[in-house]
Design a protein around this motif. Structure first.
Motif: not given
Length: 511
Positions: A41, A46, A50, A71-72, A75, A77, A81
């Motif tokens: 992080y 990322f 993940r 959450r990731i 994200d 990034r 998704v």
């Protein structure tokens, strides 16, 4: 199948089919500890983070780990998704009693998209977190109560939860709480508390709050007037990206209002606001380039800005676009298109466009572009204001058999003592030809005795004929007049109305 079992089964299916792909190159080592994930992080890797969170969620399924993995997954990034997978892991985190998961899962269910929208379930999740003191949950629950989405609409419940979140420092909730106090929504109207929470949210960087605080300070409505302080808040909002504040600041620099005039600063802020599509800024830049007041005149740029502002529906921009087309500035002259734009703005009450159409009409420049009928109301209004050229146009149109022009001219002359008889004659002519407006005007004249001898029977007849054609005001006036008449007078007026036959206009002109 229970929800818990369904989610567990879905997790197994996703894992077994490879749907939860790591999105990282196989050569990249997968973090196996939270420390390694944190390091990824910090380095903004990322994708690796993940992959590491997936490993930890599958091998050490603690509530906070599953929550962070969900959450990731949301994200962009960190790879594609995957909202459905995120919802699965959040549900498991909720079952593990990890409170923040409730709020995030609720937001997933409220967002819709790849996960079916479920506001009722979202409200239940938020209620659980809100009662435990989660400020995000309190804020989103307030939004649901305010909208009546997933719960019964309740301004009081919305207020209670906005206040709970605001008291914990939630910036959006503080702004919403200010609005509630200012409107008396769910609580007593309290301008002092409204200002307190507005100042608090503005101080915490809420740009809408900063704008409204600036407006209150500038106008003195809701706060003690302080234009210098208002300017500071407008500037802070503009610097925070508030587009309308950018335009206001730019215009103040342009006009030297509350600041030293600074053309460079004016152009900077107006251009930023225009890039954000702010109509007033687009229009102001059009004026600047069209007049050459602080930059070299550039009609093409001016026209471009006016067109963009006009596309937002800004009436004065539509009027200026029309004026440039009429004059051939910044584009090839096109009177037909200009007239169409003038008409669009004029119909919405734009006075300069109305005046432009009158100017073109009385100058004979609208022949073939509009019908005389379309122009009667505007020209008549100008004639009423003393425009002699407009009066002459009405006279010519009336002589040409344009019924509405005859009615308008008659009504105008009826109020001119020297030409009242002429006005009555014109209105009578149009009324006998069946013009509802003229019949109403004549009925009013007989009712009040203006220009003619007062005659209730004649007034009732003409008003009745006009009302029969749908003239609402005529019907109202007739009903008032009826109370002043005897039964014999009413019967006589009704008989006259039944026997009335409209005259055919000379030459058969459509009235």
């Amino acid at each position: 199948m229970t929800r818990s079992f369904a989610f567990a089964f879905a997790v197994f299916a996703l894992i077994s089919t490879g749907a939860l792909a790591q999105d990282a190159a196989d050569a990249t080592p997968v973090p196996t500890t939270m420390e390694e994930v944190e390091a990824a992080y910090r380095s903004q890797d990322f994708v690796t983070a993940r992959a590491g969170l997936r490993h930890l969620a599958e091998t050490e399924p603690a509530g906070n780990v599953m929550y962070r993995y969900a959450r990731i997954l949301l994200d962009p990034r960190a790879g594609p998704v995957d909202a459905p997978a995120a919802a699965i892991w959040l549900e498991r985190a909720v079952e593990a009693d990890y409170t923040p998961a409730n709020t995030l899962l609720a937001r997933v269910f409220l967002s819709g998209g790849d996960v079916e929208r479920d506001p009722e379930h979202a409200a239940q999740l938020l209620q659980d977190s809100a009662t435990r003191g989660d400020q995000e949950a309190q804020y989103y629950l307030a939004l649901l109560y305010e909208a009546g989405d997933g719960v019964a609409q309740s301004e009081r419940d919305a207020f209670v939860w906005y206040r709970a979140a605001a008291e914990q420092g939630h910036v959006e909730a503080a702004y919403s709480l200010s609005r509630a106090y200012s409107r008396g929504a769910g609580t007593e109207l309290d301008t002092d508390k409204a200002l307190h929470w507005l100042e608090r949210s503005a101080g915490d960087g809420h740009v809408d709050a900063q704008f409204f605080l600036a407006n209150a300070l500038e106008t003195g409505k809701g706060a003690r007037q302080n234009r210098n302080e208002a300017l500071n808040w407008y500037r802070r909002a503009a610097e925070g990206g508030h587009i309308l504040s950018m335009r206001i600041i730019g215009t103040k620099y342009l006009q030297g209002e509350g600041v030293y005039q600074d053309n460079d600063a004016a152009m900077t802020w107006l251009t930023k606001a225009a890039e954000g599509g702010e109509p007033g800024a687009l229009y102001n830049l059009g004026v600047i380039y069209g007049t050459g007041q602080i930059v070299e005149r550039d009609d093409a740029k001016a026209m471009s800005y006016f067109e963009s502002a006009a596309d937002t529906g800004l009436l004065r921009a539509i009027g200026m676009q029309a004026a440039f087309l009429e004059a051939g500035r910044g584009a090839e002259a096109d009177l037909s298109r200009a007239v169409g734009l003038y008409q669009t703005a004029a119909q919405e009450g734009h006075v300069p466009s109305q005046a432009a159409l009158v100017r073109l009409a009385v100058g004979g420049d609208l022949d073939g572009l509009t019908t005389p009928h379309d122009m009667v109301a505007l020209v008549a209004a100008a004639a009423t204001d003393g425009d002699e050229a407009a009066l002459k146009w009405l006279e010519r149109a009336s002589e040409a058999g344009v019924g509405p022009a005859t009615t308008a001219l008659g009504a105008l002359l009826l109020n001119d003592t020297a030409r009242a008889d002429e006005g009555v004659a014109l209105i009578t002519k149009a009324a006998r030809q069946g013009n509802a407006s003229a019949q109403f005007q004549l009925g009013e004249a007989f009712s009040t005795g203006v220009g003619v001898a007062q005659d209730y029977e004649a007034a009732h007849m003409w008003l009745n004929l006009s009302a029969a054609q749908g003239h609402r005001q005529a019907g109202q006036s007739r009903d008032v007049l009826t109370d002043l008449m005897t039964p014999e007078q009413i019967r006589a007026a009704q008989t006259a109305a039944r026997e009335f036959q409209p005259e055919t206009p000379a030459g058969g002109v459509d009235q």
